[in-house]
Write a protein that holds these residues in place. Structure first.
Motif, PDB file in Angstrom:
ATOM      1  N   UNK A 177       0.822  -1.207   0.000  1.00 54.14           N
ATOM      2  CA  UNK A 177       0.000   0.000   0.000  1.00 54.14           C
ATOM      3  C   UNK A 177       0.855   1.256   0.000  1.00 54.14           C
ATOM      4  N   UNK A 178       2.021   1.176   0.641  1.00 51.40           N
ATOM      5  CA  UNK A 178       2.883   2.352   0.696  1.00 51.40           C
ATOM      6  C   UNK A 178       3.811   2.416  -0.519  1.00 51.40           C
ATOM      7  N   UNK A 179       4.274   1.234  -0.988  1.00 48.93           N
ATOM      8  CA  UNK A 179       5.166   1.192  -2.140  1.00 48.93           C
ATOM      9  C   UNK A 179       4.397   0.591  -3.319  1.00 48.93           C
ATOM     10  N   UNK A 180       3.779   1.474  -4.114  1.00 49.97           N
ATOM     11  CA  UNK A 180       2.929   1.002  -5.208  1.00 49.97           C
ATOM     12  C   UNK A 180       3.696   0.761  -6.500  1.00 49.97           C
ATOM     13  N   UNK A 181       4.904   1.221  -6.588  1.00 44.38           N
ATOM     14  CA  UNK A 181       5.686   1.028  -7.818  1.00 44.38           C
ATOM     15  C   UNK A 181       7.127   0.665  -7.471  1.00 44.38           C
ATOM     16  N   UNK A 182       7.340  -0.522  -6.904  1.00 52.23           N
ATOM     17  CA  UNK A 182       8.713  -0.920  -6.547  1.00 52.23           C
ATOM     18  C   UNK A 182       9.543  -1.190  -7.807  1.00 52.23           C
ATOM     19  N   UNK A 183      10.811  -0.838  -7.692  1.00 53.53           N
ATOM     20  CA  UNK A 183      11.733  -1.044  -8.805  1.00 53.53           C
ATOM     21  C   UNK A 183      12.813  -2.064  -8.445  1.00 53.53           C
ATOM     22  N   UNK A 184      12.437  -3.039  -7.664  1.00 54.38           N
ATOM     23  CA  UNK A 184      13.369  -4.064  -7.226  1.00 54.38           C
ATOM     24  C   UNK A 184      12.807  -5.439  -7.577  1.00 54.38           C
ATOM     25  N   UNK A 185      13.720  -6.380  -7.712  1.00 53.19           N
ATOM     26  CA  UNK A 185      13.346  -7.783  -7.918  1.00 53.19           C
ATOM     27  C   UNK A 185      14.430  -8.655  -7.293  1.00 53.19           C
ATOM     28  N   UNK A 186      14.241  -9.950  -7.298  1.00 52.48           N
ATOM     29  CA  UNK A 186      15.201 -10.896  -6.733  1.00 52.48           C
ATOM     30  C   UNK A 186      15.911 -11.676  -7.838  1.00 52.48           C
ATOM     31  N   UNK A 187      17.184 -11.878  -7.624  1.00 53.94           N
ATOM     32  CA  UNK A 187      17.923 -12.801  -8.496  1.00 53.94           C
ATOM     33  C   UNK A 187      17.647 -14.236  -8.043  1.00 53.94           C
ATOM     34  N   UNK A 188      17.638 -15.131  -8.982  1.00 60.24           N
ATOM     35  CA  UNK A 188      17.468 -16.542  -8.646  1.00 60.24           C
ATOM     36  C   UNK A 188      18.721 -17.106  -8.002  1.00 60.24           C
ATOM     37  N   UNK A 189      18.621 -17.714  -6.843  1.00 62.96           N
ATOM     38  CA  UNK A 189      19.826 -18.264  -6.183  1.00 62.96           C
ATOM     39  C   UNK A 189      20.343 -19.499  -6.918  1.00 62.96           C
ATOM     40  N   UNK A 190      21.602 -19.771  -6.718  1.00 63.92           N
ATOM     41  CA  UNK A 190      22.205 -20.974  -7.312  1.00 63.92           C
ATOM     42  C   UNK A 190      21.757 -22.219  -6.558  1.00 63.92           C
ATOM     43  N   UNK A 191      21.839 -23.344  -7.230  1.00 62.22           N
ATOM     44  CA  UNK A 191      21.469 -24.606  -6.612  1.00 62.22           C
ATOM     45  C   UNK A 191      22.576 -25.162  -5.736  1.00 62.22           C
ATOM     46  N   UNK A 192      22.295 -26.239  -5.068  1.00 66.75           N
ATOM     47  CA  UNK A 192      23.278 -26.883  -4.202  1.00 66.75           C
ATOM     48  C   UNK A 192      24.403 -27.491  -5.041  1.00 66.75           C
ATOM     49  N   UNK A 193      25.579 -27.465  -4.496  1.00 62.28           N
ATOM     50  CA  UNK A 193      26.771 -28.028  -5.145  1.00 62.28           C
ATOM     51  C   UNK A 193      27.418 -28.983  -4.145  1.00 62.28           C
ATOM     52  N   UNK A 194      27.174 -30.288  -4.320  1.00 63.15           N
ATOM     53  CA  UNK A 194      27.620 -31.285  -3.353  1.00 63.15           C
ATOM     54  C   UNK A 194      28.377 -32.399  -4.069  1.00 63.15           C
ATOM     55  N   UNK A 195      29.243 -33.063  -3.318  1.00 70.66           N
ATOM     56  CA  UNK A 195      30.027 -34.178  -3.844  1.00 70.66           C
ATOM     57  C   UNK A 195      29.586 -35.468  -3.165  1.00 70.66           C
ATOM     58  N   UNK A 196      29.523 -36.539  -3.945  1.00 72.07           N
ATOM     59  CA  UNK A 196      29.097 -37.839  -3.438  1.00 72.07           C
ATOM     60  C   UNK A 196      30.004 -38.928  -4.005  1.00 72.07           C
ATOM     61  N   UNK A 197      29.970 -40.061  -3.326  1.00 72.03           N
ATOM     62  CA  UNK A 197      30.590 -41.278  -3.832  1.00 72.03           C
ATOM     63  C   UNK A 197      29.511 -42.338  -3.910  1.00 72.03           C
ATOM     64  N   UNK A 198      29.250 -42.816  -5.113  1.00 71.91           N
ATOM     65  CA  UNK A 198      28.216 -43.837  -5.302  1.00 71.91           C
ATOM     66  C   UNK A 198      28.906 -45.185  -5.485  1.00 71.91           C
ATOM     67  N   UNK A 199      28.385 -46.188  -4.801  1.00 75.82           N
ATOM     68  CA  UNK A 199      28.977 -47.522  -4.821  1.00 75.82           C
ATOM     69  C   UNK A 199      27.880 -48.553  -5.009  1.00 75.82           C
TER      70      UNK A 199
END
Length: 379
Positions: A177-199
Motif C-alpha cells: 500500500x505504501x510502495x505502489x511502484x517498486x523497482x526491485x526484484x530478486x535474483x534466482x539463487x544458485x542450486x546446491x553443489x555437493x560431492x558424493x561417492x556412489x557404490x
C-alpha cells in the motif's frame, strides 16, 4: 476291434506314465545347464569396463531471475508493476532402476537445468525439469565425509542429490500500500553443489580371484561373451570386467573378472584396497590358481590371508577353487599335491583349451543355489 483295443491299451499306459512323471518332484537347479550363446561375439577392439564405484559432483539448477516491469496501457500509462517471478531450478535425482547395471553412463559432474527468468505482464518463468540419473538397484550413496546418506535398495526409489534454487520474485511481488511502484526484484539463487561417492552393494554373483596372470581374463572370455584384455604379462586387468552366463531354466549369473591380487594387498599394495572392495561386492568367490606355477597351494593360502586381513565377512564367503592351465607340462603333479593339501575340492580346468568348463559352470550354479537356500533358511 482287436487293433482298436490295443491302441486304447497303449494310450492308457502312456497316460499313466505321464501322470507318474508329473507327480515326481524334479530338482531344476541340478538339472540346469549353461546355454551357449547363439550370437557370435563382437569383433570391435574397444574394451568395455565395469564401473562399480564413482565420485560425482551434483550441481542443482539456478533459479530464474525476477523481472522489473511496469504495465503501460493506452488508457493508463501508469497501470502499475507487472514483473513476473522466475522459475525454479531443477534437482539432481538418483533413481534406482533395473535398466542399468553399472555407473559407466554416469558423468563426473551432474548439472540440472536452470529456471527461466520472469517476464512482463506477470508472466512467471518456466520451472526447469529435474535431472534424473538412473543407477542400479543396491546403490549406496556416501557424502564427502564418507557417511551413508542414501540406500537405493528397491526399484524406482529416489534420492535428491542436489536441490535447485528457487525462482526470484518480480517487482509485482513487492507491491504494498505504501510502495505502489517498486523497482526491485530478486535474483534466482544458485542450486546446491555437493560431492558424493556412489557404490554398488552387489557387483556380481561370482568374482574371479587369483594372482596376476593366473588366467582369469581367459576364463571369463571362455565362459561368457565378455572381451577382457588378454596378454601374457601381469596386471592386464586394471578395472573389473563383467560377463553373464545363462542357464536353460532362464537363470542368469554374472561373473566379474577382478584385478590380480598381490601379497600385502590389505596394506594397499598393488591395487590393494580397491581390489578388495571389488571382491566384497561379489556373492560367490571363485579362486583361480595357476597349476603350472611352483607350489600353487601357497597362492591359495596367501589369498585367504589377504581376505582375512581385510576384515568383515569376506573370508567366510562361499567359494570354489579351480586349478587353471592344466594343459601345461608340470600341472598334473601340482594338481595332485594341491588336492591333497587343500581341504576344499579342487577342479582342474584349462580356460585356453576349454577343458572341464561345463563342469565348472555346473559347480558355480550348484554353489550359488546352495548359498541362496541357506539364506532363505536363516531368514
Amino acid at each position: 476291434m482287436s487293433s482298436k483295443s490295443q491302441l486304447l491299451r497303449q494310450f492308457i499306459e502312456i497316460s499313466k506314465n505321464v501322470i507318474a512323471q508329473r507327480g515326481q518332484q524334479i530338482n531344476y537347479c541340478k538339472a540346469a545347464t549353461a546355454l551357449r550363446p547363439r550370437k557370435p561375439k563382437s569383433t570391435r577392439k574397444e574394451a568395455q569396463y565395469f564401473s562399480d564405484a564413482k565420485r560425482v559432483r551434483a550441481v542443482g539448477g539456478k533459479g530464474g531471475d525476477g523481472c522489473v516491469s511496469f504495465l503501460q496501457l493506452w488508457c493508463n500509462e501508469r497501470a502499475g508493476p507487472d514483473g513476473g517471478d522466475g522459475g525454479n531450478g531443477g534437482h539432481v535425482v538418483f533413481q534406482a532402476s533395473n535398466d542399468v547395471r553399472n555407473f559407466n553412463h554416469v558423468g563426473s559432474v551432474l548439472r540440472a537445468e536452470e529456471g527461466e527468468r520472469g517476464d512482463s505482464k506477470e508472466c512467471h518463468g518456466k520451472n526447469a525439469k529435474h535431472s534424473v540419473i538412473k543407477v542400479p538397484i543396491g546403490t549406496v550413496i556416501r557424502n564427502s565425509q564418507g557417511q551413508i546418506v542414501g540406500d537405493l535398495g528397491h526399484a524406482d526409489l529416489m534420492f535428491v542429490a542436489a536441490r535447485g534454487g528457487a525462482g526470484g520474485k518480480g517487482n509485482r511481488f513487492f507491491t504494498t500500500d505504501k510502495e505502489t511502484s517498486p523497482k526491485v526484484c530478486e535474483y534466482g539463487p544458485t542450486g546446491e553443489d555437493l560431492s558424493y561417492t556412489i557404490e554398488l552393494r552387489s557387483m556380481a554373483d561370482v568374482g574371479l580371484i587369483g594372482y596376476p596372470n593366473a588366467g582369469k581374463s581367459t576364463l571369463l572370455n571362455a565362459l561368457t561373451r565378455a572381451k577382457p584384455k588378454i596378454a601374457p604379462y601381469a596386471f592386464t586387468t586394471l578395472r573389473p570386467h563383467l560377463g553373464t552366463v545363462q542357464y536353460d531354466d532362464l537363470v542368469q549369473l554374472t561373473i566379474a573378472d577382478l584385478p590380480g591380487l598381490v601379497p600385502d594387498a590389505h596394506l594397499n599394495k598393488g591395487l590393494g584396497i580397491q581390489f578388495l572392495k571389488h571382491a566384497e561386492r561379489c556373492t560367490l568367490l571363485l579362486f583361480v590358481l595357476d597349476a603350472s606355477a611352483p607350489e600353487p597351494w601357497t597362492h591359495y593360502e596367501q589369498l585367504m590371508h589377504e581376505l582375512r586381513q581385510f576384515g568383515g565377512s569376506l573370508a567366510s564367503r562361499p567359494q570354489l577353487v579351480v586349478a587353471n592351465k592344466m594343459d601345461a607340462d608340470d600341472s598334473a603333479d601340482n594338481f595332485k599335491e594341491l588336492q591333497r593339501r587343500l581341504q576344499n575340492p579342487v577342479l582342474g580346468i584349462s580356460a585356453k583349451m576349454g577343458q572341464n568348463l561345463g563342469q565348472l559352470l555346473s559347480s558355480i550354479r550348484s554353489g550359488f543355489d546352495r548359498h541362496n537356500t541357506q539364506e532363505i533358511d536363516t531368514s
